[in-house]
Enzyme design. Structure first.
Site, PDB file in Angstrom:
ATOM      1  N   LYS A  33      16.106  84.942  28.672  1.00 19.66           N
ATOM      2  CA  LYS A  33      14.895  85.656  29.101  1.00 19.66           C
ATOM      3  C   LYS A  33      13.692  84.707  29.172  1.00 19.66           C
ATOM      4  CE  LYS A  33      16.451  90.094  27.109  1.00 19.66           C
ATOM      5  NZ  LYS A  33      16.444  91.082  28.212  1.00 19.66           N
ATOM      6  N   LYS A  68      10.205  92.039  25.241  1.00 15.15           N
ATOM      7  CA  LYS A  68      11.646  92.288  25.358  1.00 15.15           C
ATOM      8  C   LYS A  68      12.324  91.570  24.215  1.00 15.15           C
ATOM      9  CE  LYS A  68      11.220  90.493  29.596  1.00 15.15           C
ATOM     10  NZ  LYS A  68      11.880  91.483  30.458  1.00 15.15           N
ATOM     11  N   ARG A  69      13.637  91.808  24.018  1.00 18.61           N
ATOM     12  CA  ARG A  69      14.370  91.047  23.013  1.00 18.61           C
ATOM     13  C   ARG A  69      14.184  89.551  23.259  1.00 18.61           C
ATOM     14  NH1 ARG A  69      17.750  93.918  19.208  1.00 18.61           N
ATOM     15  NH2 ARG A  69      18.605  91.862  18.749  1.00 18.61           N
ATOM     16  N   THR A  89      14.339  96.768  32.584  1.00 16.43           N
ATOM     17  CA  THR A  89      13.762  98.092  32.796  1.00 16.43           C
ATOM     18  C   THR A  89      12.281  98.098  32.410  1.00 16.43           C
ATOM     19  OG1 THR A  89      14.806  98.656  30.686  1.00 16.43           O
ATOM     20  CG2 THR A  89      15.806  99.571  32.669  1.00 16.43           C
ATOM     21  N   LYS A 100       8.592  99.784  34.199  1.00 14.98           N
ATOM     22  CA  LYS A 100       7.521 100.503  33.487  1.00 14.98           C
ATOM     23  C   LYS A 100       6.183  99.839  33.779  1.00 14.98           C
ATOM     24  CE  LYS A 100      11.026 101.415  30.038  1.00 14.98           C
ATOM     25  NZ  LYS A 100      11.683 100.873  28.824  1.00 14.98           N
ATOM     26  N   HIS A 159      26.651  96.243  31.621  1.00 17.14           N
ATOM     27  CA  HIS A 159      25.228  95.935  31.433  1.00 17.14           C
ATOM     28  C   HIS A 159      24.940  94.457  31.203  1.00 17.14           C
ATOM     29  CE1 HIS A 159      23.712 100.120  31.090  1.00 17.14           C
ATOM     30  NE2 HIS A 159      24.928 100.360  30.596  1.00 17.14           N
TER      31      HIS A 159
HETATM   32  C1  26V Z   1      26.158  94.043  23.191  1.00 15.64           C
HETATM   33  C2  26V Z   1      26.607  93.941  21.904  1.00 15.64           C
HETATM   34  C3  26V Z   1      27.680  93.014  21.597  1.00 15.64           C
HETATM   35  C4  26V Z   1      28.344  93.248  20.305  1.00 15.64           C
HETATM   36  C5  26V Z   1      27.567  93.826  19.201  1.00 15.64           C
HETATM   37  C6  26V Z   1      26.469  94.729  19.531  1.00 15.64           C
HETATM   38  C7  26V Z   1      26.015  94.749  20.929  1.00 15.64           C
HETATM   39  C8  26V Z   1      25.000  95.607  21.275  1.00 15.64           C
HETATM   40  C9  26V Z   1      24.564  95.679  22.557  1.00 15.64           C
HETATM   41  C10 26V Z   1      25.138  94.893  23.514  1.00 15.64           C
HETATM   42  C11 26V Z   1      24.675  95.137  24.901  1.00 15.64           C
HETATM   43  C12 26V Z   1      24.069  94.031  25.607  1.00 15.64           C
HETATM   44  C13 26V Z   1      23.865  94.434  27.005  1.00 15.64           C
HETATM   45  C14 26V Z   1      22.486  94.944  27.331  1.00 15.64           C
HETATM   46  O1  26V Z   1      21.737  95.415  26.517  1.00 15.64           O
HETATM   47  N1  26V Z   1      22.172  94.834  28.587  1.00 15.64           N
HETATM   48  C15 26V Z   1      20.880  95.214  29.121  1.00 15.64           C
HETATM   49  O2  26V Z   1      21.043  96.484  29.733  1.00 15.64           O
HETATM   50  C16 26V Z   1      19.850  96.945  30.343  1.00 15.64           C
HETATM   51  C17 26V Z   1      20.114  98.340  30.856  1.00 15.64           C
HETATM   52  O3  26V Z   1      21.047  98.304  31.875  1.00 15.64           O
HETATM   53  C18 26V Z   1      19.436  95.993  31.442  1.00 15.64           C
HETATM   54  O4  26V Z   1      18.220  96.431  31.994  1.00 15.64           O
HETATM   55  C19 26V Z   1      19.257  94.582  30.895  1.00 15.64           C
HETATM   56  O5  26V Z   1      18.987  93.680  31.948  1.00 15.64           O
HETATM   57  C20 26V Z   1      20.504  94.161  30.159  1.00 15.64           C
HETATM   58  O6  26V Z   1      20.298  92.913  29.502  1.00 15.64           O
END
Ligand code: 26V
Length: 836
Positions: free
Chosen positions: A577, A571-572, A679, A683, A380
């Protein structure tokens, strides 16, 4: 093996009122006559043992939710019974995050109980909105990744797929955000303070999770006690996942950690009263809180334990279920598919190997074959700082057997790489699982790729960059594993539920089958030329804007004018971004207006919402800047009638459900190559907003589906970003573009942050002195140019609405039903299993 072939779409059920649902409920058909529904009244009076005078909206919410759960419980149980009886192949979706939001209205809608609910609220005259607001917004996720998991569950249940979600029952979800003096403050989200009516605890199904060391909690951190093995208990809490039409009700199983009781007895008898309680504390701590940082894998020991706890509990549970119905381990890949939502559950590779080797007594090769054929991995993000790498030392302490297995996987992988590219030691080093040099680290993405039969990205461009750049060496070794599954969102929550006006207007035009067959929206395309339809879509947008404005006024006391363009970025908060780029655009418009008060510009309200990771300082400064910017332009008599900026605090699923339908413009402006998919972009599109954005993530495919002429695309492409990065200098833009310079000078003059010079300094560092790594300045001029096109289109309401209709018509591809159909056929080899 994954293929790139388009999925043969799994056929979706028509939405019939679940006539077979109510009679199945033990008490016979539910009556909502005279406002005294027996079920509701019983829960209201007896569940909390309260006098009628003590009953408030929270109790009413609980009673309604419990009544709905009563209605669905038999169907829920029949779903599981059917799966047990028919023993179909099942998909298990493993995710550290499920960003569920509220469930009551969604479950009522999917069960087809909407007409009953409407009658109920009419007859009782209860305050529906106030009661619905009593349900906490279940925030067990950070953002896109967690919400995607929730949309996937909805689609899998709707498509009658035998699916189960596995996650963690965090006591505290994503923090609550308040804005104080422009700064983000975090408050704990104690969402389980009151009993949750949706969950069912199943303590009899608890599983044991063995760890190589013990823990104590010191200073809020987990400390390992070396050499003293310990056991955690995983207690499952099940939540119903109601498919649209109410035919299939799948389960989301969330694990809570606890201590085995045996511990306490031993320790007590040895007189270790405090020690025993401390042990319990450490065990409870494991699922206490969701990690709120989605950008840095910060090497938190507790996070590592959480990940293993999810994997060990879920695999123990699903293997037990498999063994109950099957005798041969070799049948596992034909009965079980496990999808890993990012690397967070990628310890599953080592855990499944351990089970097959040590419990199944299978040989290495056989175990490896079964493991790989069972697991599939979704990536992701390409951001290097978000790719998980865990210290090898932690495996030594906590998971010594898993470490042995990982080292053997690594040894074999290196051997394979060197056999294929003899003497290319650099490649073997880059592609291996264990990163050497300094403290050794385990690269979890490499482990997931080695141990899976499918590796997918979440939009075409992202899957391509993943394969060609980020993990190129492994993609060259295993080319057949790599594939794309462009994300989607559920049209039930994100259109039917959240935008009743637009949904009604689509129903009137083409019927309601689009709800489970979104490609049907294509038939709206010719209606873009139909004056009546154009005007009804415009009215629907206006109704959604009015509804949102009323809500905002009542919630926050903020007035916004529905006659202005609603222009949103939600968004975050992340540098990539580029909320800051949006800020620069607003400063530029503000300047133009101050220079020329007669300037003909469309009145506009800019909305921002989003949370920053608590430790991400720059992101917090961006929030502060946007709030200050709002204070200035909202207060400036020269501009306040034509530009307003609102930062909505505490962005969450429920806020998105209100703002997205009301928005005219969606900003998707990440530096090209950085947003894996996005995403919210989808929406907005299905709710008739027009997108102003860069060619990044799924936005590229959205523009292709709607026609690029119906999008406001701007900025560098991912290729241009990559090739110009070496020589790019923000100073060139500062020196050669008068408006860019004027915008930055105005910010750095302290105009928006009068007594806070640190803000201007930080922004100067990000945008100029620090080299502007996300290339804001490179895209500002073309953003302004796209914005002019957008404004001129908005001044022709019919032309604008026609484009909005063409966007809605093209949004069908971005239903999560399409995405899930592709996973089911290309990766999982999974068929629907009809209940009963
Ligand atoms: C990474 C980490 C790293 C360590 C600690 C906690 C933590 C929690 C979440 C993440 C995930 C980051 C990746 C993410 O959220 N990607 C997003 O995924 C969406 C669904 O596929 C996508 O639409 C977004 O573009 C993408 O940024």
């Amino acid at each position: 093996m994954a293929t790139e072939h388009a999925a043969s779409h799994t056929r979706l059920p028509r939405h019939d009122a679940p006539d077979d649902l109510l009679p199945q409920y033990g008490c016979g058909p539910i009556k909502f006559d005279g406002g005294s529904n027996a079920l509701f009244e019983r829960h209201l009076l007896f569940d909390n043992v309260l006098a009628p005078s003590e009953i408030g909206n929270r109790e009413r919410y609980e009673a309604i939710a419990r009544s709905v759960r009563d209605i669905l419980s038999q169907r829920w149980q029949q779903t599981e019974e059917t799966y047990n009886r028919e023993n179909p192949k099942r998909i298990y979706y493993l995710s550290m995050e499920f960003l569920i939001g509220r469930s009551l209205r969604n479950n009522v809608l999917n069960l087809g109980l909407d007409p009953l609910a409407r009658r109920f609220f009419n007859e009782t005259q209860l305050d529906e909105l106030a009661i619905l607001a009593e349900e906490p917004d279940a925030g067990l996720g950070n953002g896109g990744l967690g919400r995607l998991a929730a949309c996937f569950l909805d689609s899998m249940a709707t498509m009658q797929l035998p699916a189960m979600g596995y996650g963690l029952r965090y006591e505290y979800g994503i923090f609550k955000q308040t804005i104080v003096d422009g700064w983000q403050r975090e408050q704990p989200d104690n969402w389980l303070r009151r009993p949750d009516p949706w969950e069912v605890a199943r303590p009899h199904l608890a599983v044991a999770v063995e760890l190589g060391c013990s823990f104590e909690v010191r200073g809020g951190n987990l400390k390992a006690i070396v050499g003293v093995p310990s056991t955690l208990l995983g207690i499952p809490y099940d939540r119903p996942v109601v498919g649209y039409g109410g035919k299939t009700i799948n389960t989301l199983r969330l694990w809570a950690s606890a201590t085995p009781d045996s511990f306490d007895f031993q320790e007590f008898s040895a007189g270790e009263f405090v020690g025993a309680l401390a042990e319990r504390l450490a065990a409870d701590t494991v699922t206490r809180v969701l990690y709120p940082d989605d950008s840095t894998s910060m090497g938190q020991g507790l996070r590592f334990v959480q990940e293993y706890f999810l994997v060990a509990s879920s695999l123990a549970d699903l293997v037990r279920r498999f063994r109950a119905n099957n005798s041969d381990w070799n049948d596992l890949p034909d009965k079980v598919a496990i999808q890993l939502n990012d690397t967070h559950p990628s310890l599953a590779v080592a855990e499944l190997m351990r089970i097959l080797l040590d419990k199944g007594n299978l040989a290495w090769e056989e175990s490896w074959e079964i493991t790989r054929r069972t697991l599939a991995y979704t990536n992701h993000t390409l951001l290097p700082e978000a790719l998980e790498k865990w210290p090898l030392r932690w495996f030594e302490l906590l998971l010594p057997r898993h470490l042995e297995i990982i080292l053997e996987i690594d040894r074999r992988l290196r051997e394979e790489l060197l056999a294929r590219w003899p003497d290319d030691n650099d490649r073997a080093e880059r592609a291996s699982i264990v990163e050497r040099g300094g403290a050794r680290l385990v690269r979890m993405a490499h482990l997931a790729i080695a141990g899976s039969h499918s590796v997918n990205g979440v939009a075409e461009i992202h899957s391509r960059l993943l394969r060609d750049v980020t993990v190129r060496d492994l993609a060259e070794l295993y080319p057949d594993r790599f594939n794309n599954k462009t994300n989607g969102v559920t049209p039930r929550r994100w259109l039917l539920l959240s935008n009743p006006d637009l949904a009604g207007c689509i129903n009137e035009a083409i019927g309601d089958r689009w709800v489970t067959d979104m490609e049907r929206l294509e038939t709206l395309r010719p209606l873009a030329e139909d004056g009546g339809f154009v005007s009804s879509v415009r009215q629907a947008k206006r109704a959604a804007k009015l509804r949102f404005a009323d809500w905002l006024k009542s919630q926050a006391g903020i007035s916004v004018d529905p006659d202005t363009i609603f222009d949103s970025q939600v968004k975050r908060i992340h540098e990539y971004k580029r909320q800051l780029l949006n800020g620069l655009r607003i400063v530029a418009l503000y300047r133009r207006l101050r220079e020329n008060p007669h300037l003909d510009i469309e009145p506009r309200t800019f909305f921002f919402a989003g949370k920053a990771a608590p430790a991400y300082h720059v992101a917090k400064v961006i929030i502060k800047f946007l709030n200050n910017l709002g204070d200035t332009i909202n207060g400036d008599p020269a501009t306040r009638d034509r530009l307003r900026l609102v930062f909505l605090p505490d962005y969450c699923v429920s806020v998105a459900e209100r703002l997205i339908p009301a928005s005219d413009v969606s900003n998707q402006i990440s530096t090209a190559g950085y947003e894996a998919s996005g995403t919210s972009n989808m929406k907005f599109m299905m709710n008739g907003a027009l997108t102003i954005g860069t060619r990044d993530g799924a936005t590229i495919e959205m523009a292709a589906a709607a026609g690029e002429e119906n999008f406001f695309l701007f900025g560098l492409t991912a290729e241009q970003v990559a090739t110009s990065r070496g020589w790019y200098s923000p100073w060139w833009h500062y020196e050669n573009e008068p408006e860019t310079r004027a915008v930055l000078d105005l910010i750095m003059s302290g105009h928006f942050c009068r007594h806070e010079p640190m803000i201007g300094e930080t922004l100067r560092n990000i945008l100029l002195a620090g080299g502007d790594p996300y290339m804001h300045l490179a895209d500002l001029a073309s953003y302004m140019e796209a914005d002019m096109r957008l404004q001129s289109l908005y001044s022709e309401p019919d032309a604008w609405t026609r484009r909005a209709i063409l966007n809605i018509a093209g949004s069908g591809k971005f239903s999560s039903d399409r995405t899930i159909a592709e996973y089911a056929s290309d990766i999982w080899n999974l068929e629907p299993c009809l209940v009963r």
